[in-house]
Design an enzyme around this catalytic site. Structure first.
Site, PDB file in Angstrom:
ATOM      1  CG  ASP A   1      48.652  13.638 -46.169  1.00 32.44           C
ATOM      2  OD1 ASP A   1      48.341  13.990 -45.016  1.00 32.44           O
ATOM      3  OD2 ASP A   1      47.822  13.414 -47.060  1.00 32.44           O
ATOM      4  CG  HIS A   2      47.436  10.720 -43.131  1.00 36.79           C
ATOM      5  ND1 HIS A   2      46.714  10.631 -41.962  1.00 36.79           N
ATOM      6  CD2 HIS A   2      46.742  11.571 -43.926  1.00 36.79           C
ATOM      7  CE1 HIS A   2      45.643  11.384 -42.046  1.00 36.79           C
ATOM      8  NE2 HIS A   2      45.629  11.972 -43.229  1.00 36.79           N
TER       9      HIS A   2
ATOM     10  CG  ASP B   1      47.526   9.141 -38.934  1.00 39.16           C
ATOM     11  OD1 ASP B   1      47.178   8.954 -37.750  1.00 39.16           O
ATOM     12  OD2 ASP B   1      46.785   8.937 -39.902  1.00 39.16           O
TER      13      ASP B   1
ATOM     14  CD  GLU C   1      44.474  11.599 -38.068  1.00 40.43           C
ATOM     15  OE1 GLU C   1      43.397  10.994 -38.154  1.00 40.43           O
ATOM     16  OE2 GLU C   1      45.177  11.887 -39.059  1.00 40.43           O
TER      17      GLU C   1
ATOM     18  CD  GLU D   1      44.077  10.610 -48.301  1.00 36.67           C
ATOM     19  OE1 GLU D   1      43.542  11.427 -49.052  1.00 36.67           O
ATOM     20  OE2 GLU D   1      44.555  10.906 -47.200  1.00 36.67           O
TER      21      GLU D   1
ATOM     22  CG  HIS E   1      41.049  10.141 -45.576  1.00 39.99           C
ATOM     23  ND1 HIS E   1      41.825   9.371 -44.745  1.00 39.99           N
ATOM     24  CD2 HIS E   1      41.549  11.404 -45.475  1.00 39.99           C
ATOM     25  CE1 HIS E   1      42.759  10.125 -44.188  1.00 39.99           C
ATOM     26  NE2 HIS E   1      42.608  11.351 -44.619  1.00 39.99           N
ATOM     27  N   GLY E   2      37.745  10.690 -48.493  1.00 40.31           N
ATOM     28  CA  GLY E   2      36.913  10.350 -49.637  1.00 40.31           C
ATOM     29  C   GLY E   2      35.665  11.215 -49.677  1.00 40.31           C
TER      30      GLY E   2
ATOM     31  CG  HIS F   1      43.684  15.188 -41.618  1.00 38.79           C
ATOM     32  ND1 HIS F   1      44.612  14.181 -41.649  1.00 38.79           N
ATOM     33  CD2 HIS F   1      44.385  16.331 -41.447  1.00 38.79           C
ATOM     34  CE1 HIS F   1      45.821  14.681 -41.499  1.00 38.79           C
ATOM     35  NE2 HIS F   1      45.706  15.992 -41.367  1.00 38.79           N
TER      36      HIS F   1
ATOM     37  CG  ASN G   1      45.185  17.289 -45.193  1.00 44.25           C
ATOM     38  OD1 ASN G   1      45.727  18.344 -44.867  1.00 44.25           O
ATOM     39  ND2 ASN G   1      45.664  16.115 -44.844  1.00 44.25           N
ATOM     40  CB  VAL G   2      41.743  19.670 -50.803  1.00 40.79           C
ATOM     41  CG1 VAL G   2      40.749  19.390 -51.928  1.00 40.79           C
ATOM     42  CG2 VAL G   2      41.157  20.674 -49.823  1.00 40.79           C
TER      43      VAL G   2
END
Length: 358
Positions: free
Chosen positions: A108-109, A143, A173, A181, A225-226, A264, A286-287
């Site tokens: 990920d990122h 990212d 990205e 996050e 995010h969140g 995202h 993304n989850v």
């Protein structure tokens, strides 16, 4: 014809990753990318994918990778994150075929300050490729959205030139995903940065397509995010359609959807927003926030229900001499978290149309 007629079960690499994403784009479904932090969470994700007959994306973050290796390890030079990512990859590779599902194994990122982690994973991929003629991972994400557009693209080009020869997919990205996050805090960014423009997306496509076709773009369309209260996050998934149209026109009108797009900040999104995004060529969502909570729920509820059996090793409501081992055994209460994570992964797949696809 299903996914297993196109790609094999187990971890996919090289052109098999693109074949899977092409199939998803053609059939208008997307694949959830679930962050894992342990063999327990990874196994629960694989179990869910097996039972609904779906391909799945398993990914590790920089912090999640360090946790996989062990919180007791130093990480001042990203050594724990590198070791943990490699360990997670080997674990998933070892068991994925047994679950019988195609898996995209992803990181990920990775912001600019975390590039030593990225470098370490690339070295592990190159070593694995030398021995097995394929990379260890399927794909990695850069990212660099906080850098200037030119620097972002130039750095992605530099790394993609190294990744393409060993069959690694690159996700990048452009535009910023808001919120916070895994230690990356974008809560205070300018609102305009949350919406990428079609011209910027095409500039990325133009630069990377000169190297190879195996890349995807996480273009911001208000993502955060969140999980937030309804109305606090203003997603504009139709912007993704504009990206496709603009790039298609630049490429002479074919294909209609030339971009592989990534969603995202997907936790908490409405089903309508998800459906619109997938219709515009999103092949990965993304989850993480929702699945983190789901894993907790099973363990929390078990502890609350069995608390009188968890206070001592011996002695419970059934008698002062009754042993409690069968209640506090980690295989019992950890499994409860796996069950609720399993259910949430199935829900994520259903939201994206990723059910009965094998």
């Amino acid at each position: 014809m299903g996914v297993l007629d196109i790609v094999p079960a187990g971890v996919l690499t090289g052109d098999n990753v693109r074949k899977l994403f092409d199939y998803a784009k053609e059939k208008q479904f997307a694949i959830p990318a679930i962050n894992v932090t342990s063999s327990s969470t990874a196994n629960a994700v694989l179990e869910a994918a097996r039972d609904i007959k779906a391909p799945i994306i398993i990914q590790v973050s920089q912090g999640g990778s360090a946790y996989f290796a062990g919180k007791g390890l130093a990480n001042d030079k990203q050594q724990a994150s590198i070791a943990g990512a490699v360990a997670a990859a080997h674990h998933v590779r070892t068991v994925a075929k047994a679950y019988g599902v195609p898996v995209v194994l992803h990181s990920d990122h990775c912001a600019h300050k975390l590039l030593p982690w990225f470098d370490g994973m690339l070295e592990a991929n190159e070593a694995y490729f030398k021995e097995h003629q394929e990379s260890l991972f399927s794909s990695h994400m850069l990212d660099l959205s906080e850098e200037s557009k030119d620097e972002n693209i130039a750095t992605c080009v530099k790394y993609f030139k190294r990744m393409a020869p060993i069959g690694l997919w690159l996700e990048m990205e452009i535009g910023i995903t808001g919120g916070e996050e895994d230690g990356v805090d974008n809560t205070g960014v300018d609102n305009a940065s949350l919406y990428t423009q079609p011209e910027d997306v095409f500039d990325v496509h133009d630069a990377l397509s000169k190297i190879g076709p195996n890349f995807s773009i996480a273009a911001a369309f208000g993502n955060v995010h969140g999980v937030y209260k309804p109305g606090n996050v203003k997603l504009q998934p139709d912007l993704l359609g504009k990206h496709q149209k603009f790039s298609s026109a630049k490429l002479g009108g074919k294909p209609e959807k030339p971009l592989y797009l990534v969603f995202h900040g997907g936790s908490g999104s409405t089903k309508e927003e998800i459906k619109t995004a997938v219709g515009h060529g999103v092949i990965k969502m993304n989850v993480d926030t929702d699945t983190q909570f789901a894993y907790l729920v099973g363990i929390r509820d078990y502890v609350e229900k069995k608390k009188e059996y968890l206070k001592t090793q011996v002695g419970n409501p059934e008698g002062p001499d009754k042993p409690n081992k069968k209640y506090y055994d980690p295989r019992v209460w950890v499994r409860e978290g796996e069950k609720t994570l399993y259910a949430r992964v199935k829900e994520a797949c259903a939201d994206l149309g990723n059910v009965d696809r094998l």
